[in-house]
Design a protein around this motif. Structure first.
Motif, mmCIF file in Angstrom:
data_model
loop_
_atom_site.group_PDB
_atom_site.id
_atom_site.type_symbol
_atom_site.label_atom_id
_atom_site.label_comp_id
_atom_site.label_asym_id
_atom_site.label_seq_id
_atom_site.Cartn_x
_atom_site.Cartn_y
_atom_site.Cartn_z
ATOM 1 N N ARG A 195 71.452 -29.849 48.396
ATOM 2 C CA ARG A 195 71.268 -30.685 49.582
ATOM 3 C C ARG A 195 72.630 -31.268 49.928
ATOM 4 O O ARG A 195 73.367 -31.691 49.021
ATOM 5 C CB ARG A 195 70.260 -31.799 49.325
ATOM 6 N N ILE A 196 72.966 -31.273 51.199
ATOM 7 C CA ILE A 196 74.283 -31.771 51.592
ATOM 8 C C ILE A 196 74.151 -32.848 52.654
ATOM 9 O O ILE A 196 73.129 -32.950 53.346
ATOM 10 C CB ILE A 196 75.201 -30.637 52.112
ATOM 11 N N GLY A 197 75.201 -33.632 52.774
ATOM 12 C CA GLY A 197 75.323 -34.612 53.850
ATOM 13 C C GLY A 197 76.604 -34.362 54.616
ATOM 14 O O GLY A 197 77.646 -34.046 54.017
ATOM 15 N N HIS A 214 81.599 -19.869 40.635
ATOM 16 C CA HIS A 214 81.072 -18.776 41.463
ATOM 17 C C HIS A 214 80.208 -19.321 42.608
ATOM 18 O O HIS A 214 80.356 -18.922 43.766
ATOM 19 C CB HIS A 214 80.253 -17.829 40.589
ATOM 20 N N VAL A 215 79.319 -20.249 42.288
ATOM 21 C CA VAL A 215 78.417 -20.794 43.298
ATOM 22 C C VAL A 215 79.183 -21.631 44.319
ATOM 23 O O VAL A 215 78.918 -21.555 45.531
ATOM 24 C CB VAL A 215 77.297 -21.623 42.629
ATOM 25 N N LEU A 216 80.136 -22.426 43.841
ATOM 26 C CA LEU A 216 80.929 -23.234 44.776
ATOM 27 C C LEU A 216 81.707 -22.347 45.739
ATOM 28 O O LEU A 216 81.788 -22.632 46.943
ATOM 29 C CB LEU A 216 81.890 -24.152 44.017
ATOM 30 N N ASN A 217 82.305 -21.287 45.228
ATOM 31 C CA ASN A 217 83.045 -20.385 46.114
ATOM 32 C C ASN A 217 82.118 -19.739 47.137
ATOM 33 O O ASN A 217 82.491 -19.565 48.307
ATOM 34 C CB ASN A 217 83.759 -19.309 45.296
ATOM 35 N N ARG A 218 80.942 -19.367 46.710
ATOM 36 C CA ARG A 218 79.968 -18.776 47.635
ATOM 37 C C ARG A 218 79.579 -19.799 48.707
ATOM 38 O O ARG A 218 79.477 -19.474 49.898
ATOM 39 C CB ARG A 218 78.738 -18.308 46.852
ATOM 40 N N TYR A 219 79.369 -21.031 48.276
ATOM 41 C CA TYR A 219 79.003 -22.115 49.193
ATOM 42 C C TYR A 219 80.142 -22.393 50.181
ATOM 43 O O TYR A 219 79.931 -22.462 51.400
ATOM 44 C CB TYR A 219 78.682 -23.367 48.372
ATOM 45 N N PHE A 220 81.372 -22.549 49.664
ATOM 46 C CA PHE A 220 82.504 -22.859 50.538
ATOM 47 C C PHE A 220 82.810 -21.711 51.501
ATOM 48 O O PHE A 220 83.289 -21.940 52.616
ATOM 49 C CB PHE A 220 83.745 -23.197 49.712
ATOM 50 N N GLN A 221 82.555 -20.489 51.096
ATOM 51 C CA GLN A 221 82.754 -19.350 51.984
ATOM 52 C C GLN A 221 81.860 -19.478 53.214
ATOM 53 O O GLN A 221 82.309 -19.298 54.353
ATOM 54 C CB GLN A 221 82.452 -18.045 51.242
ATOM 55 N N GLU A 222 80.587 -19.804 52.988
ATOM 56 C CA GLU A 222 79.648 -19.953 54.106
ATOM 57 C C GLU A 222 80.004 -21.150 54.977
ATOM 58 O O GLU A 222 80.015 -21.073 56.209
ATOM 59 C CB GLU A 222 78.216 -20.095 53.577
ATOM 60 N N MET A 223 80.320 -22.287 54.341
ATOM 61 C CA MET A 223 80.648 -23.490 55.114
ATOM 62 C C MET A 223 81.942 -23.299 55.908
ATOM 63 O O MET A 223 82.057 -23.734 57.055
ATOM 64 C CB MET A 223 80.794 -24.702 54.178
ATOM 65 N N ASN A 252 71.006 -21.483 49.428
ATOM 66 C CA ASN A 252 69.909 -21.972 48.586
ATOM 67 C C ASN A 252 68.956 -20.863 48.146
ATOM 68 O O ASN A 252 68.369 -20.922 47.067
ATOM 69 C CB ASN A 252 69.136 -23.073 49.320
ATOM 70 N N GLU A 253 68.801 -19.860 48.990
ATOM 71 C CA GLU A 253 67.973 -18.722 48.598
ATOM 72 C C GLU A 253 68.568 -18.045 47.362
ATOM 73 O O GLU A 253 67.853 -17.675 46.413
ATOM 74 C CB GLU A 253 67.870 -17.732 49.762
ATOM 75 N N TYR A 254 69.887 -17.893 47.370
ATOM 76 C CA TYR A 254 70.579 -17.318 46.222
ATOM 77 C C TYR A 254 70.433 -18.222 44.997
ATOM 78 O O TYR A 254 70.173 -17.749 43.882
ATOM 79 C CB TYR A 254 72.049 -17.125 46.575
ATOM 80 N N ARG A 311 73.430 -22.151 57.360
ATOM 81 C CA ARG A 311 73.982 -21.271 56.339
ATOM 82 C C ARG A 311 73.616 -21.744 54.937
ATOM 83 O O ARG A 311 73.551 -20.945 53.994
ATOM 84 C CB ARG A 311 75.502 -21.185 56.490
ATOM 85 N N LEU A 312 73.387 -23.044 54.791
ATOM 86 C CA LEU A 312 72.985 -23.584 53.491
ATOM 87 C C LEU A 312 71.674 -22.959 53.018
ATOM 88 O O LEU A 312 71.457 -22.783 51.808
ATOM 89 C CB LEU A 312 72.854 -25.106 53.571
ATOM 90 N N LYS A 313 70.818 -22.607 53.978
ATOM 91 C CA LYS A 313 69.537 -21.987 53.612
ATOM 92 C C LYS A 313 69.773 -20.668 52.880
ATOM 93 O O LYS A 313 69.079 -20.343 51.922
ATOM 94 C CB LYS A 313 68.689 -21.767 54.867
#
Length: 544
Positions: free
Chosen positions: A215-217, A142-151, A203-205, A198-200
């Protein structure tokens, strides 16, 4: 006598009957050429890759054009049962046996493999393994999908292409439709900075629900790569391969050691310097590579530059549709004040009422100084063209940022020779009209080839410009139906015709546009005379 070299078969055959297709010739000379439909143009199994002398092929007929569009073939792939040759060619059969046949039946191959200069972006989540070990499988996905959606939104909003996901990592590229390295690299860097913003939100979630932060690179490199479709036909994907892809990945890996969020290579910095804020800069070794590489930490970007170079949706309001030659139409739109382009460029046009945008690439025929944006295209009777022709006055369409490098050089000491095949003259009208409107001091020669006068677009306008503009000479030629009172050239553009109007071939810059066969033939003719490639500007015409 036409000669065919079969790459896989190590065989060369000659054929005096020019009415035979490539498949006919293969059958006649006992080449085991796959033909599932019996050579009736109902499949694509007799497809061949043209390795040499594409100019020695007759243009596609309607049957072959339909198959090529349906399968997404590039111009170097031809259907053997429909293709006739006029001179020596080297071909490679692409379906060699029944296994190949089974493999290609369901595959839509968007490219046979080509080289391109792109910006490659890699990103990765730091210490993701330790995070995943503490979470439920559902939460991880769930979190990865949310992250990849934003990225992904950051990539797509900047005209990028989401190449693949590698665990918690992401690979994207920029420049598949752009040609300006500055625009390509700015897109990639702007996308990366937007990803960090968008990572911010992600991260709030995470803080509120899982008591964690990502944290990403991100690493970006620009260079030449091989672009192609790879994988099993049921799950093939469009991707990049090559050393520059590896370098981009290594730049991303270096962000962890450097404790940096965003690093770019020197090849990227070359095109964005002056437009970004730089943190640290250093030399570092990259895993698996020899020597040291200059890397730059990017902390911010000038948004005014982003707005200039990165595509923002532009809408055009239709003024009129005019048939300017048999089956050829000119679309006139009101030009928005913010829309800027360079004469000779093209853009992608799409309909605003579509969910997923289907586009057509069209060359701009108007001058930047005019109050209209004009495109010229033939009515191929495709669904897209039917819809385009059915537009009413006042309706709007969307276009992307202008693209293309068929741009007049600034060297006024040389003759600029414009070589156009058929409707490919469209971008040249934009160039010539702009030079006329600007009262430029230039030496332009247009040699334009058409089958007949009825299909010659802008002919009367070019004749008038020749009379009014001392810096422009127009010399059209007709290859088929020639009127008895035709005052200009007859036959195909060849070396004799070039020498007739260009006293010193080596003191000119050449611009070539038209079908791939026309472009290849003109380039081959110039190169045979020792014209440097740096003085030859090529572009296959967009807009059919």
């Amino acid at each position: 006598m036409p000669e065919i070299t079969y790459y896989h078969d190590n065989k060369v055959v000659t054929e005096e009957n020019t009415e035979l297709t490539l498949l006919d010739i293969s059958v006649k000379h006992k080449i085991n050429h796959m033909q599932a439909c019996g050579g009736k143009g109902r499949c694509s199994t007799c497809r061949v890759l043209i390795l040499k002398n594409t100019n020695n092929l007759e243009p596609m007929n309607e049957t072959e054009r339909r198959i090529a569009l349906e399968k997404g073939f590039e111009n170097n792939v031809r259907i053997a049962c429909q293709t006739k040759i006029t001179g020596p060619v080297t071909i490679k059969r692409l379906v060699l046996d029944n296994k190949d046949y089974s493999e290609i039946r369901e595959r839509r191959q968007s490219t046979t493999g080509r080289e391109d200069n792109l910006a490659i972006l890699f990103s990765d989540i730091r210490s993701f393994t330790s995070f995943s070990e503490k979470q439920l499988p559902y939460d991880i996905i769930h979190v990865l999908n949310r992250y990849f959606q934003e990225m992904g939104e950051s990539v797509l909003n900047n005209g990028g292409y989401l190449d693949k996901y590698i665990g918690d990592g992401l690979m994207a590229n920029f420049g598949l439709k752009q040609t300006d390295p500055k625009s390509i690299c700015l897109r990639a860097v702007n996308a990366a900075l937007d990803m960090l913003q968008r990572l911010k939100k992600v991260n709030e979630y995470l803080r509120n629900h899982l008591n964690h932060e990502f944290r990403i690179g991100i690493g970006i490199h620009y260079g030449n790569v091989i672009v192609g479709e790879l994988g099993h036909h049921s799950n093939a994907s469009f991707t990049l391969i090559g050393d520059n892809v590896n370098i981009a990945s290594r730049v991303e890996s270096m962000t962890k050691k450097a404790k940096a969020e965003l690093l770019v290579s020197e090849q990227v910095m070359e095109h964005i310097k002056g437009f970004v804020q730089i943190g640290r800069k250093f030399k570092a070794p990259l895993k698996g590579k020899t020597g040291f590489f200059r890397l730059y930490e990017i902390t911010n970007i000038d948004q005014s530059i982003v707005d200039k170079y990165i595509d923002r949706e532009v809408t055009l309001r239709l003024l009129a549709i005019d048939e300017i030659a048999e089956g050829t139409y000119q679309f006139r739109f009101a030009k928005p004040a913010a829309f800027k382009f360079i004469p000779g460029q093209f853009t992608d046009l799409y309909f605003l009422d579509q969910g997923e945008k289907e586009t057509r690439t069209l060359s701009i025929s108007s001058s930047p100084t005019e109050s209209e944006v004009r495109f010229v295209t033939r009515n191929t009777k495709s669904e897209f063209k039917k819809k385009l022709l059915s537009l009413s006055y006042g309706e709007q369409v969307g276009i992307t940022e202008p693209m293309g490098n068929l741009i007049l050089r600034t060297d006024s000491s040389k003759k600029h020779v414009l070589l156009a095949g058929g409707i490919g003259v469209t971008p040249f009208y934009s160039i010539i009209r702009h030079e006329f409107d600007s009262n430029a001091d230039c030496d332009l020669l247009l040699l334009s080839s058409n089958r007949d006068l009825q299909s010659s677009i802008f002919h009367e306008e070019f004749v008038q410009l020749d009379e009014q503009f001392t810096g422009f000479t127009y010399r059209p030629t007709l290859t088929k139906a020639v009127p008895t009172d035709w005052p200009f050239e007859q036959g195909y553009i060849d070396l004799t015709m070039l020498k007739k109007y260009i006293p010193n071939l080596h003191q000119s810059i050449y611009y070539i546009t038209g079908t791939q066969a026309f472009v290849d033939k003109m380039q081959e003719t110039l190169q045979a005379e020792g014209i440097a490639q740096s003085n030859i500007c090529l572009e296959e015409f967009y807009g059919y």
